[in-house]
Motif scaffolding. Structure first.
Motif, PDB file in Angstrom:
ATOM      1  N   VAL A 110       8.739   9.223   2.812  1.00 34.03           N
ATOM      2  CA  VAL A 110       8.591   9.714   1.431  1.00 34.03           C
ATOM      3  C   VAL A 110       7.132  10.032   1.140  1.00 34.03           C
ATOM      4  O   VAL A 110       6.806  11.078   0.563  1.00 34.03           O
ATOM      5  N   ALA A 111       6.254   9.124   1.543  1.00 30.43           N
ATOM      6  CA  ALA A 111       4.824   9.329   1.293  1.00 30.43           C
ATOM      7  C   ALA A 111       4.369  10.643   1.931  1.00 30.43           C
ATOM      8  O   ALA A 111       3.681  11.456   1.293  1.00 30.43           O
ATOM      9  N   ALA A 112       4.764  10.846   3.166  1.00 36.09           N
ATOM     10  CA  ALA A 112       4.356  12.065   3.869  1.00 36.09           C
ATOM     11  C   ALA A 112       4.886  13.299   3.140  1.00 36.09           C
ATOM     12  O   ALA A 112       4.172  14.280   2.938  1.00 36.09           O
ATOM     13  N   ARG A 113       6.161  13.230   2.723  1.00 44.13           N
ATOM     14  CA  ARG A 113       6.746  14.364   1.990  1.00 44.13           C
ATOM     15  C   ARG A 113       5.993  14.665   0.701  1.00 44.13           C
ATOM     16  O   ARG A 113       5.886  15.808   0.280  1.00 44.13           O
ATOM     17  N   GLN A 114       5.477  13.616   0.073  1.00 46.53           N
ATOM     18  CA  GLN A 114       4.775  13.802  -1.204  1.00 46.53           C
ATOM     19  C   GLN A 114       3.292  14.132  -1.004  1.00 46.53           C
ATOM     20  O   GLN A 114       2.530  14.181  -1.962  1.00 46.53           O
ATOM     21  N   VAL A 157      16.405   3.083  -3.123  1.00 48.40           N
ATOM     22  CA  VAL A 157      17.493   3.948  -2.632  1.00 48.40           C
ATOM     23  C   VAL A 157      17.039   5.408  -2.653  1.00 48.40           C
ATOM     24  O   VAL A 157      17.260   6.156  -1.696  1.00 48.40           O
ATOM     25  N   ARG A 158      16.348   5.788  -3.749  1.00 47.00           N
ATOM     26  CA  ARG A 158      15.841   7.167  -3.810  1.00 47.00           C
ATOM     27  C   ARG A 158      14.825   7.444  -2.705  1.00 47.00           C
ATOM     28  O   ARG A 158      14.676   8.566  -2.243  1.00 47.00           O
ATOM     29  N   CYS A 159      14.111   6.398  -2.300  1.00 47.91           N
ATOM     30  CA  CYS A 159      13.155   6.546  -1.194  1.00 47.91           C
ATOM     31  C   CYS A 159      13.859   6.631   0.153  1.00 47.91           C
ATOM     32  O   CYS A 159      13.210   6.762   1.201  1.00 47.91           O
ATOM     33  N   GLY A 160      15.170   6.460   0.139  1.00 48.81           N
ATOM     34  CA  GLY A 160      15.912   6.574   1.385  1.00 48.81           C
ATOM     35  C   GLY A 160      16.175   5.256   2.088  1.00 48.81           C
ATOM     36  O   GLY A 160      16.636   5.239   3.233  1.00 48.81           O
ATOM     37  N   VAL A 161      15.905   4.157   1.413  1.00 51.85           N
ATOM     38  CA  VAL A 161      16.176   2.854   2.046  1.00 51.85           C
ATOM     39  C   VAL A 161      17.667   2.569   1.917  1.00 51.85           C
ATOM     40  O   VAL A 161      18.205   2.532   0.805  1.00 51.85           O
ATOM     41  N   GLY A 196       0.813  -1.214   0.000  1.00 56.69           N
ATOM     42  CA  GLY A 196       0.000   0.000   0.000  1.00 56.69           C
ATOM     43  C   GLY A 196       0.841   1.256   0.000  1.00 56.69           C
ATOM     44  O   GLY A 196       0.548   2.225  -0.721  1.00 56.69           O
ATOM     45  N   MET A 197       1.923   1.279   0.780  1.00 58.24           N
ATOM     46  CA  MET A 197       2.740   2.493   0.849  1.00 58.24           C
ATOM     47  C   MET A 197       3.518   2.708  -0.448  1.00 58.24           C
ATOM     48  O   MET A 197       3.715   3.846  -0.876  1.00 58.24           O
ATOM     49  N   SER A 198       3.946   1.613  -1.089  1.00 56.95           N
ATOM     50  CA  SER A 198       4.612   1.775  -2.384  1.00 56.95           C
ATOM     51  C   SER A 198       3.624   2.302  -3.417  1.00 56.95           C
ATOM     52  O   SER A 198       3.965   3.158  -4.244  1.00 56.95           O
ATOM     53  N   ALA A 199       2.387   1.818  -3.363  1.00 61.50           N
ATOM     54  CA  ALA A 199       1.345   2.324  -4.264  1.00 61.50           C
ATOM     55  C   ALA A 199       1.109   3.812  -4.008  1.00 61.50           C
ATOM     56  O   ALA A 199       0.987   4.608  -4.943  1.00 61.50           O
ATOM     57  N   ALA A 200       1.058   4.179  -2.736  1.00 58.52           N
ATOM     58  CA  ALA A 200       0.788   5.575  -2.378  1.00 58.52           C
ATOM     59  C   ALA A 200       1.913   6.482  -2.852  1.00 58.52           C
ATOM     60  O   ALA A 200       1.671   7.566  -3.402  1.00 58.52           O
ATOM     61  N   VAL A 201       3.160   6.035  -2.663  1.00 60.30           N
ATOM     62  CA  VAL A 201       4.304   6.845  -3.098  1.00 60.30           C
ATOM     63  C   VAL A 201       4.246   7.046  -4.612  1.00 60.30           C
ATOM     64  O   VAL A 201       4.400   8.160  -5.111  1.00 60.30           O
ATOM     65  N   MET A 206      12.833  -0.672   8.989  1.00 57.69           N
ATOM     66  CA  MET A 206      13.636   0.376   8.336  1.00 57.69           C
ATOM     67  C   MET A 206      13.038   0.749   6.978  1.00 57.69           C
ATOM     68  O   MET A 206      12.982   1.926   6.611  1.00 57.69           O
ATOM     69  N   LEU A 207      12.628  -0.285   6.246  1.00 55.84           N
ATOM     70  CA  LEU A 207      11.991  -0.051   4.944  1.00 55.84           C
ATOM     71  C   LEU A 207      10.731   0.786   5.101  1.00 55.84           C
ATOM     72  O   LEU A 207      10.528   1.781   4.389  1.00 55.84           O
ATOM     73  N   MET A 208       9.866   0.397   6.037  1.00 56.20           N
ATOM     74  CA  MET A 208       8.574   1.066   6.176  1.00 56.20           C
ATOM     75  C   MET A 208       8.733   2.491   6.698  1.00 56.20           C
ATOM     76  O   MET A 208       7.969   3.374   6.335  1.00 56.20           O
ATOM     77  N   LYS A 209       9.757   2.678   7.523  1.00 56.96           N
ATOM     78  CA  LYS A 209      10.059   4.032   8.001  1.00 56.96           C
ATOM     79  C   LYS A 209      10.380   4.935   6.796  1.00 56.96           C
ATOM     80  O   LYS A 209       9.838   6.042   6.658  1.00 56.96           O
ATOM     81  N   SER A 210      11.212   4.418   5.888  1.00 55.67           N
ATOM     82  CA  SER A 210      11.595   5.213   4.712  1.00 55.67           C
ATOM     83  C   SER A 210      10.391   5.488   3.825  1.00 55.67           C
ATOM     84  O   SER A 210      10.162   6.625   3.394  1.00 55.67           O
ATOM     85  N   LEU A 211       9.612   4.455   3.535  1.00 52.67           N
ATOM     86  CA  LEU A 211       8.456   4.647   2.642  1.00 52.67           C
ATOM     87  C   LEU A 211       7.456   5.620   3.259  1.00 52.67           C
ATOM     88  O   LEU A 211       6.867   6.448   2.559  1.00 52.67           O
TER      89      LEU A 211
END
Lengths: 490, 490
Positions: free
Chosen positions: B181-185, B108-112, B21-26, B173-178
């Motif tokens: 990014v989602a929040a920033r976008q 990586v661009r998402c910060g992972v 879901g978070m990857s879809a949202a990003v 760690m992955l979910m923290k990064s996603l």
């Protein structure tokens, strides 16, 4: 769904004229409903009419009693729960066992003849017109320790000379009887007619179907209910790919109308499906099987060879991915009655097991270890690994032979999955989720108003395992219930 | 569906805040869509945030290259097809392999963060912060002969000391990064909110959902699409009974929100499901497993013990119905690094294999034959039966020990199916049938307009077999596609 103009109206519309649909039609018409059966092919009968015709019944039927077998609903229940687990539908099994004597009487009243004679041979159906046989390994380990064994495969009487295995067997006799009763009770039958769509009203109730016959659509209103009973999905490769991909490319049992259409009709209105992965598979013929050992690619045995041949086939297919071999000696092979060998020939014949291992591609010494262990105990009438009955145990001696049951659409070569893997024959056991009353359930477990189903379109008795007679058994039994429920539905 | 008054409107409504879901949202928000994620629990993350966090990627990622491993999309494809057959989704695997390098860059661009270091140990995830490991038996038979082995389990960097296995691992760690990014976008997130119903217009297009938060329903319009990504169904016993009954009563991996709700939402609007029986199961820990032989109730081996431990678990669970034992000798047991034994203790310890057979209940002589055969070839660094690597081969010598992996909810005792069978842990792999673009398909294989899905709510890469990293791998990869497809849908 927009408003429709109806081309015809009935109380109960039955989709599919196999044993489930015709049983539904007979019972619905007996309850005073006006019934129409639509059937895609040119005649009623479905896969049932091509089948050996075994019907799984027990609890002390007149045929069981006349043949000298004791049985009870409780023992039948214990067996069926064990044989169809994991995933056994306890509520359906309970209803089925408690209602079995009544169901036998109903079939007799429908004109289905049963001869009170027991077939004790090893073939998968009686070559003659005997009416009763073991059909699910009830008398073999482990079931003989779980429930008191009784034969429950009831076979409609049809003179052996009239049978054409795979084309006209005792199933034909059953369908002839059901068709005649239905006609007498005023059931209308429309063949060459395919249902393409269910009609649903604004409240989500199924109120009819769009059917097509020779290129013309008509919309049929079903005042009380629609019964889906159009068979399984063994002949639909897209559905096999979704639910039972192992089966792609293998030999199938049924008619080419077993394409899952009525399952998909149910799903299109929100029905749940159940055990869609379940299939039964069989390979070796039992008369040679019980005189052999069946081994895997490591040369190890994995089941008692006197179990129900469908169960052996499932073990070979699911556990061993089809990589199995029948190994026998000359004496065993020669002792199969000639009329029961059905053209089976050894793939390899060798003087020693070591040579056979080389031919089979089994690692050197691996099959020798297996045969030594088997022989050492067979000498004493024992099979400590799998408890094969002593009457089928004796040491094997040179010369030896083996039949290759391997098939090559394996897990590592999907590009070959439509290849020539024809050692195993199968049909599907999964389908719509229904209540014991034959109502189709949605994904919350609630009945979809106006929708009923039976036969291999549903997940019935067999789930985690199969016994011969369960398909026509539950098709007719729960078909009656579906038809009765539909007739009483308002 | 009657006309609705909308409580809110967005372009894309994502149901479920795990990795899919978070990857879809990003991705949807990157395509300029106004996105709302509703999540049932109190925070985003889902099962992904509790997971070891492995992401299956390859084809020559910067991490693979830095660690000295060659890889290509072709070799990755060959491995994945073999490992996930039967039932491999060739179109998804092809897209996944071709897009893997791009996916790595996106993460990586998402910060992972990924550390370029290789973990060569046997644990199921690196104890420290290494970024790469073998995670699917690529370097063991038979996969080492099917495709050139390369490690493809990529692990987001998280200092080992910060990890709490099963609670906060690299998945966190992955979910923290996603999430960041989602929040920033500009993605909005609404937790403690459960979707109960999809809203469909007169043409069958999904246009929104009814969601409930703290007892209050609201109706949310999704102008472009709804993405279902609410996890699997391991924690829904009713669904397990329908689709994967063997798993009832066993230990599960996931969150208790893995109840299949989003799968059922899809089914309620006519979506097809796929491979609903598929699960992965594991039992023994690899550091001891590779130093043991694993045998069945007949005392026979059935797989190479250096295969991926999930694959060994599936073989033990599916083929052997969980009736399996780890057998080792003192030298083997003692050679497991102390920090890798994780409290495992022998169930039995004996001077001889004959005594061990008695303790285990294996027929006398059956395990002896197996150990003799194994030892005879291990002496020469060979395993003709299952091709275990020579580095894990040496003859076993007295004293011996065994660990009992049996579990008793078996096919013959359904009444015990909720009993204490906790040797195996599993999660579900089946779900909605989706296209490689993340569209949800109906039972005719056509997209349901406005409906998309990703993650364990769908049948993704793993079907007939699993590799660690495939769940978060396909959840993020096809989550992005589902989000992008939804954002572009009109």
């Amino acid at each position: 769904m927009p408003a429709r103009s109806w081309d015809a109206e009935v109380d109960v519309l039955v989709i599919g004229g196999g044993c489930g649909g015709m049983s539904a039609a007979v019972e619905a018409s007996a309850a005073e409903a006006d019934v129409l059966v639509v059937e895609r092919s040119g005649a009623i009968g479905g896969a049932s009419a091509m089948a050996g015709g075994l019907i799984y019944m027990g609890g002390g039927t007149p045929v069981q009693k006349a043949c000298g077998f004791e049985d009870s609903a409780e023992e039948m229940y214990k067996y069926l729960v064990a044989a169809t687990s994991p995933g056994a539908d306890l509520a359906k099994i309970e209803a089925y066992c408690e209602g079995s004597l009544d169901h036998f009487d109903w079939l007799v009243r429908c004109g289905v003849p049963f001869k009170s004679s027991f077939y004790s041979g090893m073939l998968s159906e009686p070559p003659g017109d005997d009416g009763l046989m073991y059909s699910g390994g009830e008398n073999a380990y482990p079931f003989n320790e779980i429930a008191r064994p009784a034969p429950r495969g009831h076979v409609p009487q049809m003179p052996g000379a009239d049978k054409v295995i795979g084309e006209r067997g005792s199933g034909w006799m059953l369908m002839k009887s059901l068709g005649e009763v239905a006609a007498r009770q005023g059931v209308k039958t429309q063949c060459d007619t395919r249902a393409n769509e269910l009609v649903v009203d604004g409240d989500g109730r199924v109120i009819g179907a769009v059917v097509r016959s020779f290129g013309t659509d008509s919309v049929i209103k079903a005042r009380r209910g629609v019964v889906l009973s159009g068979g399984g999905f063994a002949f639909n490769d897209d559905m096999l790919a979704l639910h039972a991909p192992r089966m792609l490319g293998h030999s199938k049992v049924g008619t080419d109308h077993d394409d899952g259409k009525t399952i998909r009709l149910g799903q299109s209105v929100g029905a749940a499906v159940k055990h869609m992965d379940a299939t039964t598979a069989y390979a070796a013929l039992p008369p040679l099987l019980v005189r052999s050992i069946i081994v895997n690619a490591s040369g190890s045995r994995f089941i008692n060879e006197d179990q129900y041949f469908g169960r052996v086939g499932e073990a070979a297919f699911y556990r061993e991915e089809g990589e199995a071999y029948l190994v026998f000696d000359e004496e065993g092979f020669e002792s199969v009655p000639p009329e029961e060998i059905w053209g089976q020939r050894p793939t390899w014949v060798c003087e020693t097991i070591a040579e056979l291992e080389t031919e089979m591609g089994v690692p050197a010494g691996a099959l020798e270890v297996t045969v030594d262990f088997f022989n050492r105990h067979a000498e004493h009438g024992e099979d400590p690994l799998f408890h094969r009955d002593a009457k089928w145990l004796r040491p094997m001696r040179s010369p030896f032979g083996a039949i290759d049951l391997r098939q090559k659409p394996g897990p590592t070569s999907p590009e070959h999955r439509d290849g020539p893997g024809y050692s195993y024959s199968f049909f599907t056991l999964g389908g719509l989720h229904t209540s014991p009353e034959g109502r189709v359930l949605n994904t919350s477990g609630e009945p979809i108003p106006g929708l009923f189903a039976a036969g291999r379109t549903t997940s019935g008795l067999p789930a985690g395992g199969y016994a011969s007679g369960c398909s026509i058994g539950d098709g007719t039994f729960f078909g009656r219930r579906a038809g009765g429920s539909a007739a009483r539905s308002t």
